[in-house]
Structure formats: structure tokens, C-alpha cells
Design an enzyme around this catalytic site. Structure first.
Site, PDB file in Angstrom:
ATOM      1  N   CYS A   8       0.800  -1.087   0.134  1.00 24.84           N
ATOM      2  CA  CYS A   8       0.120  -0.118   0.031  1.00 24.84           C
ATOM      3  C   CYS A   8       0.821   1.216  -0.043  1.00 24.84           C
ATOM      4  O   CYS A   8       1.583   1.505   0.822  1.00 24.84           O
ATOM      5  CB  CYS A   8      -0.806  -0.086   1.227  1.00 24.84           C
ATOM      6  SG  CYS A   8      -1.517   1.500   1.620  1.00 24.84           S
ATOM      7  N   CYS A  32       0.100   3.892   2.730  1.00 29.41           N
ATOM      8  CA  CYS A  32       0.620   3.298   3.833  1.00 29.41           C
ATOM      9  C   CYS A  32       2.012   3.561   4.184  1.00 29.41           C
ATOM     10  O   CYS A  32       2.458   4.021   5.544  1.00 29.41           O
ATOM     11  CB  CYS A  32       0.337   1.965   4.023  1.00 29.41           C
ATOM     12  SG  CYS A  32      -1.387   1.101   3.900  1.00 29.41           S
TER      13      CYS A  32
END
Length: 121
Positions: free
Chosen positions: A33, A36
Site C-alpha cells: 500500500c 501506508c
């Protein structure tokens, strides 16, 4: 590297953290991600500033490794941040969860939890 973040590998580990700590902020993330990775240093800085052993913990749950925890809390987007008091999900500054790399909302929630934790200390 700071040890202020608890790296959780299962729902059982997360439950154990809930039992040992009054307030817990949880970052549900994935290695793949992009957002993230962008917000990770901010989350680390918040943990370094606000974590108080036994009172306020910051945890990271890799949704690919701890799928049971992700399922339990209905995580469907990464990153998702959730907040807990005595093991129960709570709203902080009106947010039961923050989805996405929303630094201002995450910072505000961590500041609020940090203030509550200092009062309990």
C-alpha cells in the site's frame, strides 16, 4: 528504530494488547500500500511522542499477515486507523476510524488520546 510501535501478527496479539493497555491506536496497513508507506513516518512520530506503557499504545497490523484481525474489525481499505479504549472501539474527535493517509485527522486523534493518557498516568 523506536520500539514504541507494537507490531501485531494476529487477532490474539491484538487482544492481549487491549487487555494490557487502556488506549490503543491501531494502523491497519499492507506492505504493498503506497499511502501506508507515506503515512508510516508520521504514525511513528506520533507513537514516539505520545505512547505511555500500559496507558497508550500504538499498534500496526499488517492485514495480509493478520487477516483474522482485519476481518474482525471490517477493514476494507488501507491504511485504516482505529482507536480503542479498554478493548472497545471508540470515536476520537468524531472519528471511529480514519481511512486513508489523512495526516491532520490522525495527528488530531493522537493528540487527543495523548492528552487522555497523560490524565490517566
Amino acid at each position: 528504530m523506536s520500539n514504541k510501535i507494537h507490531h501485531i501478527n494476529s487477532g490474539a496479539e491484538l487482544d492481549a494488547l487491549f487487555r494490557s493497555t487502556t488506549y490503543v491506536a491501531v494502523d491497519f496497513f499492507a506492505d504493498w500500500c503506497g499511502p501506508c508507506k507515506v503515512i508510516a513516518p508520521q504514525y511513528q512520530a506520533l507513537a514516539d511522542k505520545h505512547a505511555i506503557p500500559g496507558v497508550l499504545a500504538f499498534a500496526k497490523v499488517n492485514v495480509d499477515h493478520a487477516q483474522d484481525a482485519a476481518r474482525t474489525y471490517g477493514v476494507s481499505a488501507m491504511p485504516t486507523f482505529m482507536f480503542f479504549k479498554e478493548g472497545k472501539q471508540v470515536a476520537v474527535n468524531g472519528h471511529k476510524m480514519i481511512q486513508g493517509a489523512n495526516v491532520p485527522d490522525l495527528r488530531a486523534a493522537a493528540e487527543k488520546l495523548g492528552g487522555l493518557a497523560k490524565k490517566r498516568q
